[in-house]
Design a protein around this motif. Structure first.
Motif, PDB file in Angstrom:
ATOM      1  N   ASP A 178       0.840  -1.209   0.000  1.00  0.00           N
ATOM      2  CA  ASP A 178       0.000   0.000   0.000  1.00  0.00           C
ATOM      3  C   ASP A 178       0.865   1.244   0.000  1.00  0.00           C
ATOM      4  OD1 ASP A 178      -2.265  -1.527   0.045  1.00  0.00           O
ATOM      5  OD2 ASP A 178      -2.592  -1.348   2.206  1.00  0.00           O
ATOM      6  N   GLU A 201       2.189   0.480   4.109  1.00  0.00           N
ATOM      7  CA  GLU A 201       2.438  -0.813   4.754  1.00  0.00           C
ATOM      8  C   GLU A 201       2.451  -1.892   3.688  1.00  0.00           C
ATOM      9  OE1 GLU A 201      -0.424  -2.934   7.017  1.00  0.00           O
ATOM     10  OE2 GLU A 201      -2.112  -2.233   5.837  1.00  0.00           O
ATOM     11  N   ASN A 229       0.990  -5.768   3.186  1.00  0.00           N
ATOM     12  CA  ASN A 229       0.091  -6.775   3.763  1.00  0.00           C
ATOM     13  C   ASN A 229       0.494  -8.147   3.263  1.00  0.00           C
ATOM     14  OD1 ASN A 229      -2.185  -4.958   4.912  1.00  0.00           O
ATOM     15  ND2 ASN A 229      -1.844  -4.177   2.845  1.00  0.00           N
ATOM     16  N   ARG A 241      -8.058   3.101  -2.964  1.00  0.00           N
ATOM     17  CA  ARG A 241      -9.066   3.496  -1.973  1.00  0.00           C
ATOM     18  C   ARG A 241      -8.903   4.979  -1.718  1.00  0.00           C
ATOM     19  NH1 ARG A 241      -7.602  -0.068   3.048  1.00  0.00           N
ATOM     20  NH2 ARG A 241      -5.620   0.409   2.077  1.00  0.00           N
TER      21      ARG A 241
HETATM   22 MG    MG Z   1      -3.587  -0.910   5.744  1.00  0.00          MG
END
Ligand code: MG
Ligand code: ADP
Length: 575
Positions: free
Chosen positions: A134, A231, A233, A541
């Motif tokens: 991200d 981050e 994931n 997003r």
């Molecule tokens: Mg996140």
């Protein structure tokens, strides 16, 4: 979160505002289109397993600098390899998490499973990594000083090669659709070829300037953006379906508004196929025709489309592979190991691949039963996504440790690749109980507005921002602080647009927003070999610029997709 009034605003994809009548009509149509194309979720406020609401979405796609997008896509296979290497470095994981597990019970429980697995030896050596890196654009990139800009401007001729390399490097959407035939290992030549392409690209783009023309309040200026990782994931990386679905909805809206000419600037997004094909490649490696793919799910799945579409894609594309959905509690009740440690459900169904869409937060483990189920799966022959070592490699603490150049050297040999990856990290600081941790603590108390404080949790809503940090830190003992890390706040440029939410007033109004891009990657292999490694689509997003966090399932963010802009685009559509 307050927003600096000088924050640059990226140019819009189309001229806004829309005339009210047109806005009302297209929004109503888009809501239905979203539900009917699976850009939807179960309602949290009036839950029913029989109905869906559209997921909040941004009406028209948000702008994103093309070069930064291409750079992120090209870097993903390198990040995949980095995370694969990290996950297989016992010494690094153990030392990095040593302080954290003294105080963080959840991470300690995961680590205990890891320790037990290490003690008995891996039953299944192959891991399936389905990662999502991200990132946010940083509008005040420190390395973009005027001198650096000049130098990079000269390197701008690389633009053509960059695009070509990105196209080449970015084709790995998993491909392989149809059939379900045997997967082919990446040959050495292919790996080298891809590495060369990536390297060339990262050299070109890392040294290339990304200028996005922006409209600020009353004058036009240039926003020099580079992206920084928020981050990485390694568990339950969502939006493999909702990412592409957002593009479907927004493409429809643009066509309805008479802007079909803009569609080529929305990059193709094969995330769903890329991720599902990854699971099928792992299933192929397991090589037992009757075996199934198991999804581990929450007790209630609100984000149901983002799981069912994966299941339906596999069932439709590879009808010979069965998909099951079970909670951790179900697995505790039904699961046992066979003679060769194969995971059997209900005494007979053999599981080849386990895809965890739950198990990343303490609330998913109601009792020791669920932990026992996790351990059972971990010691089984099934290929896990993620395996416990991959799960631990995705902790915030590991991300913080990786951001130190000396540490990165341990995992990446190539100096150019190391430079390219090093640049994506913003400041990340340890809060361990030692001198460095204490210095971080003092810094956070002095200038909290520059930081975000993060615990070892996933799923949103756990971080502490800016002025709230001192109070949170002061409540902790020195030892307790080591469960957290501190990170520089990223300051993304703004976009302006309409956010459409279920139940919200119509027509929507124009709001200031910021976006977070996620790039998916699939990596399959064991400690010695990587068998598959590719970038697998993306998701965007977007949240109100004043919101701290933008989880869509959590109700703060909205589905979006990137509209790629170049610094030399004409600007007739600016508002
Ligand atoms: Mg996140
Ligand atoms: P989680 O694992 O809970 O998703 P994240 O680290 O992704 O944790 O943080 C959640 C959200 O907080 C992100 O999606 C982003 O909106 C915001 N956020 C996190 N780190 C930063 C940062 N360094 N700068 C600005 N916003 C951030």
């Amino acid at each position: 979160m307050s927003v600096d009034p000088n924050t640059p605003v990226l140019r819009n994809c189309i001229r806004l505002p829309l005339p009210e009548e047109e806005l009302l009509e297209v929004t109503a149509k888009a809501k239905d289109y979203a539900i009917m194309h699976g850009a939807a979720m179960r309602s949290k406020t009036s839950f029913s397993p029989d109905s869906l609401n559209f997921a909040p979405f941004v009406l028209v796609p948000s702008s994103f600098p093309r070069k930064e997008f291409e750079k992120a896509v090209a870097l993903q296979p390198i990040i995949n390899r980095l995370m694969h290497n990290v996950a297989h470095d016992e010494e690094f994981i153990t030392t990095t998490l040593a302080e954290t597990i003294k105080v963080d019970e959840f991470t300690a429980n995961l680590f205990n499973i890891y320790r037990k697995v290490l003690a008995h030896g891996y039953t299944q050596r192959t891991s399936l990594g389905m990662l999502r890196s991200d990132l946010m654009l940083e509008s005040g990139c420190p390395e973009l000083s005027p001198k650096a800009l000049l130098l990079r401007g000269e390197a701008g001729e690389d633009g053509h090669a960059t695009t070509a390399a990105a196209a080449a490097a970015g084709t790995g959407s998993g491909g392989g659709g149809g059939g379900g035939g045997k997967t082919k290992a990446v040959t050495k030549e292919e790996e080298e070829e891809q590495a060369k392409r990536n390297l060339h690209l990262s050299q070109a783009t890392v040294s290339g300037i990304t200028t996005a023309t922006v409209a600020s309040k009353d004058c036009k200026t240039a926003a020099y953006c580079c992206w920084k990782q928020v981050e990485i994931n390694t568990i339950a990386s969502g939006f493999g379906h909702l990412g592409p679905a957002s593009k479907t909805v927004q493409s429809f809206v643009l066509r309805e508004l008479g802007h079909a000419d803009k569609l080529p600037n929305m990059p193709k997004n094969n995330a769903l196929a890329g991720l599902c094909d990854g699971m099928v490649k792992a299933w192929d490696i397991y090589a037992k025709p009757q075996s199934v793919i198991l999804f581990i799910i929450e007790d209630v799945s609100y984000n149901i489309c983002d799981q069912r579409f994966h299941e339906f894609y596999i069932r439709e594309t590879y009808p010979h592979i069965k998909v099951l959905r079970r909670t951790l509690t179900d697995v505790h009740r039904e699961g046992k190991l066979g003679l060769n440690k194969e995971l059997l459900l209900g005494g007979k169904l053999e599981v080849a691949v386990i895809y965890f869409r739950a198990g990343y937060e303490p609330g998913h483990y109601h009792s020791q039963d669920e932990w026992d189920a996790r351990y059972l799966m971990e010691t089984s022959l099934a290929i896990k996504c993620p395996s416990i070592q991959y799960h631990l490699a995705g902790t915030k603490k590991v991300q913080q440790a990786l951001a130190q150049p000396a540490v990165l050297e341990r995992f990446i040999n190539d100096p150019e690749e190391m430079k390219a990856v090093g640049k994506i990290f913003t400041g990340l600081y340890s809060l361990d109980d030692n001198d460095a941790g204490n210095a971080t603590y003092e810094m956070a108390l002095r200038t909290p507005e520059k930081f975000v404080l993060k615990p070892q949790r996933e799923g949103g809503g756990n971080n502490v921002y800016g002025v709230d940090i001192p109070e949170a830190l002061k409540r902790m003992s020195r030892v307790e602080r080591s469960a957290w890390i501190l990170m520089d706040l990223i300051h993304p440029p703004l976009t302006k647009g309409y956010m459409v939410r279920p139940g919200a007033e119509m027509p929507p109004t124009i709001v200031d927003m910021v976006s977070e891009l996620g790039i998916f990657g699939v990596v399959i292999g064991d400690a010695d070999h990587i068998i598959h490694n590719y970038q697998a689509g993306h998701m965007l997003r977007t949240k109100l610029s004043t919101a701290n966090e933008g989880g869509v399932a959590a109700g703060l963010g909205a589905l979006d997709s990137p509209y790629l802009i170049d610094s030399d685009d004409d600007d007739e559509d600016e508002n």
